[in-house]
Design an enzyme around this catalytic site. Structure first.
Site, short mmCIF file in Angstrom:
data_model
loop_
_atom_site.label_atom_id
_atom_site.label_comp_id
_atom_site.label_asym_id
_atom_site.label_seq_id
_atom_site.Cartn_x
_atom_site.Cartn_y
_atom_site.Cartn_z
N CYS A 42 0.84 -1.20 0.00
CA CYS A 42 0.00 0.00 0.00
C CYS A 42 0.88 1.25 0.00
O CYS A 42 1.98 1.26 0.55
CB CYS A 42 -0.91 -0.01 1.23
SG CYS A 42 -2.07 1.39 1.29
N ASP A 44 0.45 3.82 1.70
CA ASP A 44 0.41 4.45 3.02
C ASP A 44 1.82 4.76 3.51
O ASP A 44 2.69 3.89 3.53
CB ASP A 44 -0.32 3.53 4.01
CG ASP A 44 -0.69 4.24 5.29
OD1 ASP A 44 0.22 4.73 5.99
OD2 ASP A 44 -1.89 4.29 5.62
N ARG A 46 2.98 5.08 6.32
CA ARG A 46 3.37 4.41 7.57
C ARG A 46 3.88 2.99 7.34
O ARG A 46 4.20 2.28 8.30
CB ARG A 46 2.17 4.36 8.51
CG ARG A 46 1.61 5.72 8.90
CD ARG A 46 0.28 5.58 9.60
NE ARG A 46 -0.75 5.05 8.70
CZ ARG A 46 -1.99 4.75 9.07
NH1 ARG A 46 -2.35 4.92 10.33
NH2 ARG A 46 -2.86 4.29 8.20
N HIS A 98 -2.08 -3.79 5.13
CA HIS A 98 -1.82 -3.37 6.51
C HIS A 98 -3.13 -3.08 7.22
O HIS A 98 -4.08 -2.57 6.62
CB HIS A 98 -0.90 -2.14 6.56
CG HIS A 98 -1.52 -0.89 5.99
ND1 HIS A 98 -2.15 0.05 6.78
CD2 HIS A 98 -1.60 -0.43 4.72
CE1 HIS A 98 -2.58 1.03 6.01
NE2 HIS A 98 -2.27 0.78 4.76
N CYS A 101 -6.03 0.13 7.05
CA CYS A 101 -5.89 0.70 5.71
C CYS A 101 -7.06 1.65 5.40
O CYS A 101 -8.23 1.25 5.43
CB CYS A 101 -5.85 -0.41 4.67
SG CYS A 101 -5.67 0.18 2.96
#
Length: 220
Positions: A42, A44, A46, A98, A101
């Protein structure tokens, strides 16, 4: 125009620290790229792929998009896969979602954000496929289960590309895995979705889905 000077300053400090710790780091890095792994994850911020599995740059080939989706019309993802499999000869492809999400959460909540809704429609298809089971779950678990089911679906999509199918046909060593990363503790979770040849794909998919659905009541 603001030139983001702070990022260039950060870069210089990082390069200096890295060279001080290992004077040969950048010389070796510039000479080779020989990864055994392709990470499809992803976007993202993080979820930093190399750090999560503690590998150096050059040891992990990475493709990222919103909600770690693999579709057969995405030329970007397919180009990365083709280069990784046919040129770099990676031995493992990991589809990594994750927990928490935001893309999957948007689908679960039927939220609308504009153009990205078209992309998240692929996750919506996964939701619709398992809607009866998801609706029967405690609300607190639905997001985590849909995140896991989405990863398993994308593993299946990877396996069904001509890139992976052709690699298996020519006897190339290649395995596809489905994992989920936990933001709350930094741990990876194996979804028991692993495929090493074309004949394993259907059974592996069914087994992994059953594994997820049996987790109801565990929350993670």
């Amino acid at each position: 125009m603001r030139k983001l000077k702070n990022l260039f300053d950060n870069n210089k400090r990082w390069a200096a620290r890295t060279s001080e710790a290992d004077p040969e780091f950048f010389k070796i890095l510039s000479m080779q790229q020989n990864p055994e792994y392709l990470w499809i994850g992803c976007s993202d911020s993080r979820v930093p792929a190399n750090q999560i599995v503690d590998l150096l740059p050059g040891e992990l080939f990475v493709h990222r998009n919103v909600a770690n989706v693999v579709v057969h019309t995405d030329h970007n993802c397919l180009s990365v896969m083709q280069y990784a499999v046919e040129v770099l000869k990676v031995k493992h492809i990991m589809v990594v979602g994750h927990y928490g999400c935001g893309g999957v959460q948007a689908v679960l909540n039927n939220a609308k954000f504009g153009f990205i809704d078209n992309w998240l429609r692929h996750v919506g298809d996964v939701k619709e496929k398992h809607l009866e089971q998801l609706d029967a779950m405690p609300e607190s678990e639905r997001l985590s289960r849909l995140i896991e089911l989405n990863v398993i679906e994308q593993v299946r999509n990877v396996c069904r590309t001509n890139i992976v199918q052709d690699a298996w046909d020519r006897g190339q060593e290649l395995s596809v895995h489905g994992w989920v990363y936990g933001l709350e503790n930094g741990h990876l979770h194996d979804l028991e979705s692993v495929v090493t040849c074309a004949s394993e794909e259907t059974q592996s998919y069914k087994k992994a889905v059953q594994h997820v659905l049996k987790k109801v009541g565990e929350n993670k």
